[in-house]
Write a protein that holds these residues in place. Structure first.
Motif, PDB file in Angstrom:
ATOM      1  N   TYR A 147     -20.722 -18.065 -82.647  1.00 42.61           N
ATOM      2  CA  TYR A 147     -19.956 -17.140 -83.476  1.00 42.61           C
ATOM      3  C   TYR A 147     -19.146 -17.901 -84.528  1.00 42.61           C
ATOM      4  O   TYR A 147     -19.052 -17.477 -85.685  1.00 42.61           O
ATOM      5  CB  TYR A 147     -19.026 -16.290 -82.605  1.00 42.61           C
ATOM      6  CG  TYR A 147     -18.274 -15.250 -83.398  1.00 42.61           C
ATOM      7  CD1 TYR A 147     -18.940 -14.150 -83.921  1.00 42.61           C
ATOM      8  CD2 TYR A 147     -16.911 -15.378 -83.639  1.00 42.61           C
ATOM      9  CE1 TYR A 147     -18.274 -13.199 -84.667  1.00 42.61           C
ATOM     10  CE2 TYR A 147     -16.230 -14.428 -84.389  1.00 42.61           C
ATOM     11  CZ  TYR A 147     -16.924 -13.343 -84.894  1.00 42.61           C
ATOM     12  OH  TYR A 147     -16.258 -12.411 -85.642  1.00 42.61           O
ATOM     13  N   GLU A 150     -21.579 -18.962 -87.313  1.00 40.96           N
ATOM     14  CA  GLU A 150     -22.000 -17.863 -88.162  1.00 40.96           C
ATOM     15  C   GLU A 150     -20.838 -17.352 -89.011  1.00 40.96           C
ATOM     16  O   GLU A 150     -21.029 -16.862 -90.119  1.00 40.96           O
ATOM     17  CB  GLU A 150     -22.587 -16.737 -87.324  1.00 40.96           C
ATOM     18  CG  GLU A 150     -23.939 -17.091 -86.726  1.00 40.96           C
ATOM     19  CD  GLU A 150     -24.683 -15.885 -86.208  1.00 40.96           C
ATOM     20  OE1 GLU A 150     -24.024 -14.870 -85.922  1.00 40.96           O
ATOM     21  OE2 GLU A 150     -25.910 -15.955 -86.085  1.00 40.96           O
ATOM     22  N   THR A 151     -19.628 -17.469 -88.492  1.00 38.79           N
ATOM     23  CA  THR A 151     -18.457 -17.000 -89.230  1.00 38.79           C
ATOM     24  C   THR A 151     -18.127 -17.934 -90.379  1.00 38.79           C
ATOM     25  O   THR A 151     -17.858 -17.496 -91.503  1.00 38.79           O
ATOM     26  CB  THR A 151     -17.246 -16.888 -88.289  1.00 38.79           C
ATOM     27  OG1 THR A 151     -17.542 -15.944 -87.254  1.00 38.79           O
ATOM     28  CG2 THR A 151     -16.004 -16.416 -89.037  1.00 38.79           C
ATOM     29  N   ALA A 157     -23.207 -14.345 -93.588  1.00 41.85           N
ATOM     30  CA  ALA A 157     -23.408 -13.909 -92.205  1.00 41.85           C
ATOM     31  C   ALA A 157     -22.590 -12.681 -91.828  1.00 41.85           C
ATOM     32  O   ALA A 157     -23.010 -11.874 -91.013  1.00 41.85           O
ATOM     33  CB  ALA A 157     -23.080 -15.059 -91.250  1.00 41.85           C
ATOM     34  N   GLY A 164     -24.096 -12.214 -88.429  1.00 41.47           N
ATOM     35  CA  GLY A 164     -22.729 -12.332 -87.932  1.00 41.47           C
ATOM     36  C   GLY A 164     -22.043 -10.984 -87.811  1.00 41.47           C
ATOM     37  O   GLY A 164     -21.272 -10.742 -86.880  1.00 41.47           O
TER      38      GLY A 164
END
Length: 400
Positions: A147, A150-151, A157, A164
């Motif tokens: 996470y 992807e953030t 994302a 995301g």
């Protein structure tokens, strides 16, 4: 104000420091996630395969809705198809560039932030949902790091319809499922503990993954300018909004105010206990397995190094409460920062020099993230979040 009894002592301590933030925090200990909870309840009668079909159609902005899609799920998804008016996509670029430049430090800082999050009732949630073992710890660390990547790593994302964004909404449904399961068990008293995975807990987690993460990576050796710091805070403000953190706990993305929220929130939370120690130590002990180390000496070296880094960043008092071993032989952050910068310079000038540091615990912690593998994996599907509860109930039944 209806304060859960476990927060009464902490609230009194926090009020002596900052009454406004303390009051805002404890008010949110009895707040859940109405949109996600409603969507989950509307899906409860369906099997996992049908839920995934419905979710895939709902979160694919170009797809036609599944005929069995409940209105509560549509309302939940629709509420997050349009980014909030304060989001400035162009302002997120400096933070993403900084993340790429200090990828290793952000991964390590994120692991430390995860440990810091357990200084709250989230440790009890993890324990009751079966995540106090090394295997469960592996899954949680991998999911959290994915996470993070992807953030902060992928420019689009978090855009509506992207991975995301989808992952964030799925996580909220997982939280809703865990919340429902705990509420219907004999192991969670809301009058005493507040709501499982409350809005307050989400606000505290968001603060630790933003303002405190920035401060940790700088202590590890990152050099962030004002634009990069502000950009990272803006990224996390949006990511935290997607993951269900109320606006009242996002502090408008201000770093100082968010750091103060973290401090006051931890004062409000009950002090670490035996469950907290089990969870945090299981997390650290999972790192060598994440890195797929097999040699006992290498595994011990990595765990020992991780404990040393954690103790330096969390502080002696909290590390003692977690039951972390003393950092004998740990070189301390100043030398660690110096060595990190030397390694970065060597890798830049001599790309093959990375092999010189393969057995370095700092490098092994980065390897533990397994970034490429994480980015290739699809989002974790909805999980029951009830393994630990079922285990407790079976144990109690056998005793009776």
């Amino acid at each position: 104000m209806n304060i859960p009894s476990i927060y009464l002592d902490g609230y009194a301590r926090a009020c002596a420091v900052n009454r406004d933030i303390a009051t805002r925090y404890v008010e949110n200990t009895v707040v859940d996630d109405p949109l996600a909870d409603g969507a989950f309840m509307a899906l409860l009668h369906l099997d996992g395969k049908k839920i995934n079909q419905i979710m895939n159609a709902c979160t694919n902005l170009d797809a036609k809705l599944h005929p069995e899609t409940p209105q509560a799920l549509i309302d939940f998804i629709e509420a997050y198809k349009t980014p909030p008016p304060w989001l400035d996509g162009d302002a997120l670029l400096p933070g993403r560039i900084a993340f790429h430049r200090y990828l290793d430090l952000f991964i390590i800082g994120f692991i430390i932030a995860s440990l810091r999050n357990f200084n709250s009732l989230m440790s009890k949630v993890f324990f009751l949902t079966g995540q106090a073992t090394t295997e469960q710890g592996l899954m949680v660390i991998r999911q959290n790091i994915r996470y993070l990547c992807e953030t902060l790593m992928l420019p689009s994302a978090l855009n509506p319809g992207q991975q995301g964004w989808k992952f964030s909404l799925r996580i909220r449904l997982v939280h809703a499922r865990i919340r429902n399961r705990l509420r219907n068990s004999d192991h969670w008293d809301e009058a005493a503990l507040g709501v499982p995975i409350s809005a307050a807990n989400m606000g505290l987690t968001s603060a630790n993954f933003s303002a405190l993460l920035i401060r940790d990576v700088e202590r590890l050796g990152a050099r962030l300018n004002a634009d990069e710091r502000l950009s990272i805070m803006r990224i996390w403000r949006y990511a935290s909004w997607l993951i269900g953190t109320p606006e009242t706990l996002l502090c408008d993305g201000d770093e100082s105010a968010t750091a103060e929220l973290s401090k006051i929130g931890h004062l409000c939370e009950p002090k670490p206990d035996r469950i907290t120690a089990i969870i945090t130590n299981a997390t650290v002990q999972a790192l060598p397995q994440l890195a797929k180390l097999t040699d006992p000496k290498e595994k011990q070296a990595m765990a020992s190094h991780a404990y040393g880094v954690a103790r330096s960043l969390l502080g002696e008092a909290l590390a003692d409460q977690y039951g972390f071993p003393k950092h004998r032989g740990f070189e301390g952050l100043p030398r660690l920062r110096f060595r990190c910068r030397i390694q970065k310079a060597c890798r830049k000038l001599l790309p093959r020099s990375k092999e010189w540091f393969r057995k370095d615990p700092f490098e092994l912690l980065l390897d533990a993230a397994m970034i490429d593998d994480l980015l290739d994996r699809g989002p974790e599907e909805l999980k029951a979040g009830s393994a630990g509860i079922g285990r407790v109930e079976r144990m109690r039944g056998s005793q009776e």
